[in-house]
Design a protein around this motif. Structure first.
Motif, short mmCIF file in Angstrom:
data_model
loop_
_atom_site.label_atom_id
_atom_site.label_comp_id
_atom_site.label_asym_id
_atom_site.label_seq_id
_atom_site.Cartn_x
_atom_site.Cartn_y
_atom_site.Cartn_z
N LYS A 181 0.84 -1.19 0.00
CA LYS A 181 0.00 0.00 0.00
C LYS A 181 0.89 1.25 0.00
O LYS A 181 1.84 1.35 0.77
CB LYS A 181 -0.88 0.00 1.24
N LYS A 182 0.57 2.19 -0.88
CA LYS A 182 1.33 3.43 -0.94
C LYS A 182 0.89 4.34 0.19
O LYS A 182 -0.28 4.38 0.56
CB LYS A 182 1.11 4.12 -2.28
N LYS A 183 1.85 5.09 0.73
CA LYS A 183 1.55 6.04 1.78
C LYS A 183 0.92 7.28 1.18
O LYS A 183 1.29 7.73 0.10
CB LYS A 183 2.82 6.44 2.52
N THR A 184 0.00 7.85 1.93
CA THR A 184 -0.60 9.10 1.51
C THR A 184 0.36 10.24 1.84
O THR A 184 1.34 10.06 2.58
CB THR A 184 -1.94 9.34 2.24
N ALA A 185 0.06 11.41 1.32
CA ALA A 185 0.90 12.59 1.59
C ALA A 185 0.92 12.88 3.08
O ALA A 185 1.97 13.24 3.64
CB ALA A 185 0.40 13.79 0.81
N LEU A 186 -0.22 12.71 3.74
CA LEU A 186 -0.30 12.95 5.17
C LEU A 186 0.59 11.98 5.94
O LEU A 186 1.32 12.39 6.85
CB LEU A 186 -1.75 12.84 5.64
N GLU A 187 0.55 10.70 5.59
CA GLU A 187 1.38 9.70 6.27
C GLU A 187 2.87 9.98 6.06
O GLU A 187 3.67 9.82 6.98
CB GLU A 187 1.03 8.31 5.77
N LYS A 188 3.23 10.42 4.88
CA LYS A 188 4.63 10.75 4.60
C LYS A 188 5.09 11.92 5.45
O LYS A 188 6.18 11.91 6.02
CB LYS A 188 4.82 11.08 3.12
#
Length: 57
Positions: A6-13
């Motif tokens: 699963k790719k991380k969202t901008a918020l998670e990054k």
């Protein structure tokens, strides 16, 4: 297992970057307070970006 790719969202990054920055600030604060303050200012900018992303949702 399914979250493995699963790719991380901008918020998670940004949250991960903020946490890493705070860890660096803590370690650096014991040896070089001036540099730690500079990194803390950068961390606060990341925190503002996180808040903006949360507010926009």
């Amino acid at each position: 297992m399914f979250g493995l790719f699963k790719k991380k969202t901008a918020l998670e990054k940004l949250q991960a970057e903020y946490k890493d920055m705070l860890d660096k600030v803590h370690k650096l604060s014991h040896s070089n307070r001036i540099e730690a303050d500079k990194l803390m200012a950068e961390a606060e900018e990341i925190a503002k970006k996180i808040d903006d992303l949360k507010d926009s949702k």
